[in-house]
Design a protein around this motif. Structure first.
Motif, PDB file in Angstrom:
ATOM      1  N   VAL A  12       0.859  -1.184   0.000  1.00  0.00           N
ATOM      2  CA  VAL A  12       0.000   0.000   0.000  1.00  0.00           C
ATOM      3  C   VAL A  12       0.892   1.228   0.000  1.00  0.00           C
ATOM      4  CG1 VAL A  12      -1.714   1.271   1.361  1.00  0.00           C
ATOM      5  CG2 VAL A  12      -1.825  -1.205   1.274  1.00  0.00           C
ATOM      6  N   ASN A  13       0.398   2.329  -0.542  1.00  0.00           N
ATOM      7  CA  ASN A  13       1.111   3.603  -0.496  1.00  0.00           C
ATOM      8  C   ASN A  13       0.637   4.428   0.688  1.00  0.00           C
ATOM      9  OD1 ASN A  13       2.597   3.155  -2.845  1.00  0.00           O
ATOM     10  ND2 ASN A  13       1.000   4.006  -4.135  1.00  0.00           N
ATOM     11  N   LEU A  14       1.593   5.065   1.349  1.00  0.00           N
ATOM     12  CA  LEU A  14       1.326   6.018   2.425  1.00  0.00           C
ATOM     13  C   LEU A  14       1.962   7.334   2.021  1.00  0.00           C
ATOM     14  CD1 LEU A  14       2.239   3.633   5.365  1.00  0.00           C
ATOM     15  CD2 LEU A  14      -0.062   4.349   4.720  1.00  0.00           C
ATOM     16  N   GLN A  15       1.766   8.359   2.834  1.00  0.00           N
ATOM     17  CA  GLN A  15       2.391   9.656   2.563  1.00  0.00           C
ATOM     18  C   GLN A  15       3.129  10.156   3.795  1.00  0.00           C
ATOM     19  OE1 GLN A  15      -1.103  11.945   1.346  1.00  0.00           O
ATOM     20  NE2 GLN A  15      -0.292  11.970  -0.729  1.00  0.00           N
ATOM     21  N   ARG A  16       4.144  10.959   3.525  1.00  0.00           N
ATOM     22  CA  ARG A  16       4.885  11.667   4.573  1.00  0.00           C
ATOM     23  C   ARG A  16       5.382  12.963   3.959  1.00  0.00           C
ATOM     24  NH1 ARG A  16      10.291   7.875   4.940  1.00  0.00           N
ATOM     25  NH2 ARG A  16      10.864   8.066   2.769  1.00  0.00           N
ATOM     26  N   THR A  26       4.782   0.450   1.177  1.00  0.00           N
ATOM     27  CA  THR A  26       5.134  -0.424   2.297  1.00  0.00           C
ATOM     28  C   THR A  26       6.337  -1.320   2.000  1.00  0.00           C
ATOM     29  OG1 THR A  26       3.308  -1.893   1.644  1.00  0.00           O
ATOM     30  CG2 THR A  26       2.896  -0.368   3.477  1.00  0.00           C
ATOM     31  N   PRO A  27       6.536  -1.809   0.771  1.00  0.00           N
ATOM     32  CA  PRO A  27       7.778  -2.571   0.552  1.00  0.00           C
ATOM     33  C   PRO A  27       9.037  -1.757   0.873  1.00  0.00           C
ATOM     34  CG  PRO A  27       6.241  -3.047  -1.212  1.00  0.00           C
ATOM     35  CD  PRO A  27       5.650  -1.911  -0.400  1.00  0.00           C
ATOM     36  N   THR A  28       9.043  -0.469   0.533  1.00  0.00           N
ATOM     37  CA  THR A  28      10.187   0.392   0.845  1.00  0.00           C
ATOM     38  C   THR A  28      10.379   0.505   2.355  1.00  0.00           C
ATOM     39  OG1 THR A  28       9.899   1.648  -1.194  1.00  0.00           O
ATOM     40  CG2 THR A  28      11.126   2.731   0.575  1.00  0.00           C
ATOM     41  N   LEU A  29       9.278   0.570   3.089  1.00  0.00           N
ATOM     42  CA  LEU A  29       9.343   0.744   4.539  1.00  0.00           C
ATOM     43  C   LEU A  29       9.692  -0.542   5.286  1.00  0.00           C
ATOM     44  CD1 LEU A  29       6.158   2.948   4.927  1.00  0.00           C
ATOM     45  CD2 LEU A  29       8.522   3.713   5.217  1.00  0.00           C
ATOM     46  N   PHE A  30       9.298  -1.711   4.735  1.00  0.00           N
ATOM     47  CA  PHE A  30       9.389  -2.959   5.494  1.00  0.00           C
ATOM     48  C   PHE A  30      10.363  -4.001   4.941  1.00  0.00           C
ATOM     49  CE2 PHE A  30       5.360  -1.260   6.928  1.00  0.00           C
ATOM     50  CZ  PHE A  30       5.310  -1.617   8.270  1.00  0.00           C
ATOM     51  N   TYR A 129       5.268  -5.736  15.147  1.00  0.00           N
ATOM     52  CA  TYR A 129       6.692  -5.862  14.852  1.00  0.00           C
ATOM     53  C   TYR A 129       6.807  -6.783  13.650  1.00  0.00           C
ATOM     54  CZ  TYR A 129      11.520  -7.442  15.107  1.00  0.00           C
ATOM     55  OH  TYR A 129      12.821  -7.756  14.795  1.00  0.00           O
ATOM     56  N   ALA A 130       7.552  -6.342  12.638  1.00  0.00           N
ATOM     57  CA  ALA A 130       7.729  -7.135  11.429  1.00  0.00           C
ATOM     58  C   ALA A 130       9.204  -7.239  11.092  1.00  0.00           C
ATOM     59  CB  ALA A 130       6.973  -6.499  10.265  1.00  0.00           C
TER      60      ALA A 130
END
Length: 162
Positions: A12-16, A26-30, A129-130
């Motif tokens: 999924v895409n999120l924003q900051r 989420t792949p970039t984050l996790f 936690y992942a």
């Protein structure tokens, strides 16, 4: 159905906000990382501002020392998340993520209908936690409670082998 231990974090895409609004998936984050993601029903709300986020700010260095990224998410826009992070003196590295349309919240199956409070669709209060985008620990609060999603609780859980 809500996400479970052993499931992968949905894509999924999120924003900051960094240099303007930035979309981050989420792949970039996790992927390839150890990550604690905690979610709050709303930025600037009492429990979220007085206890939940401050605990992760206070203990950020302990997570960081263990090589764990810390992500805070709320169903708010990225400008609200940025302002909330600034008001709470969030350290660089603790990411304030906006799930404005509740896309990740719904994909996780952790939505909360707060329409009765004038807040619309929100995220339930939780922490997970992942490792490499696979959920290893998941703690979802019962409505109105703040016990199992705190930074202190998560640190205690991570002291045990994962």
């Amino acid at each position: 159905m809500a996400i479970q231990v052993g499931d992968r974090i949905p894509e999924v895409n999120l924003q900051r906000i960094r240099n303007g609004v930035e979309v981050v998936d989420t792949p970039t984050l996790f992927d390839g990382k150890k990550v604690v993601l905690f979610a709050v029903p709303g930025a600037f709300t009492p429990t979220c501002s007085e206890r939940h986020l401050p605990g992760f700010v206070q203990h950020f260095d302990q997570f960081n020392a263990r090589g764990i990224d810390v992500l805070c998410m709320s169903v708010n826009d990225p400008f609200v998340m940025q302002a909330w992070g600034q008001s709470q003196h969030v350290p660089e590295g603790l990411l304030m993520l906006a799930d404005g349309n509740a896309d990740l919240t719904r994909a996780l199956g952790l939505e909360l209908d707060a329409s009765g409070y004038g807040m619309g669709m929100r995220s339930r209060r939780f922490a997970l936690y992942a490792e490499d985008a696979v959920v290893k620990k998941l703690f979802v609060e019962s409505p109105g409670e703040f016990k199992v999603s705190s930074a202190e609780y998560m640190l205690g859980e991570l002291a045990e082998p994962v």
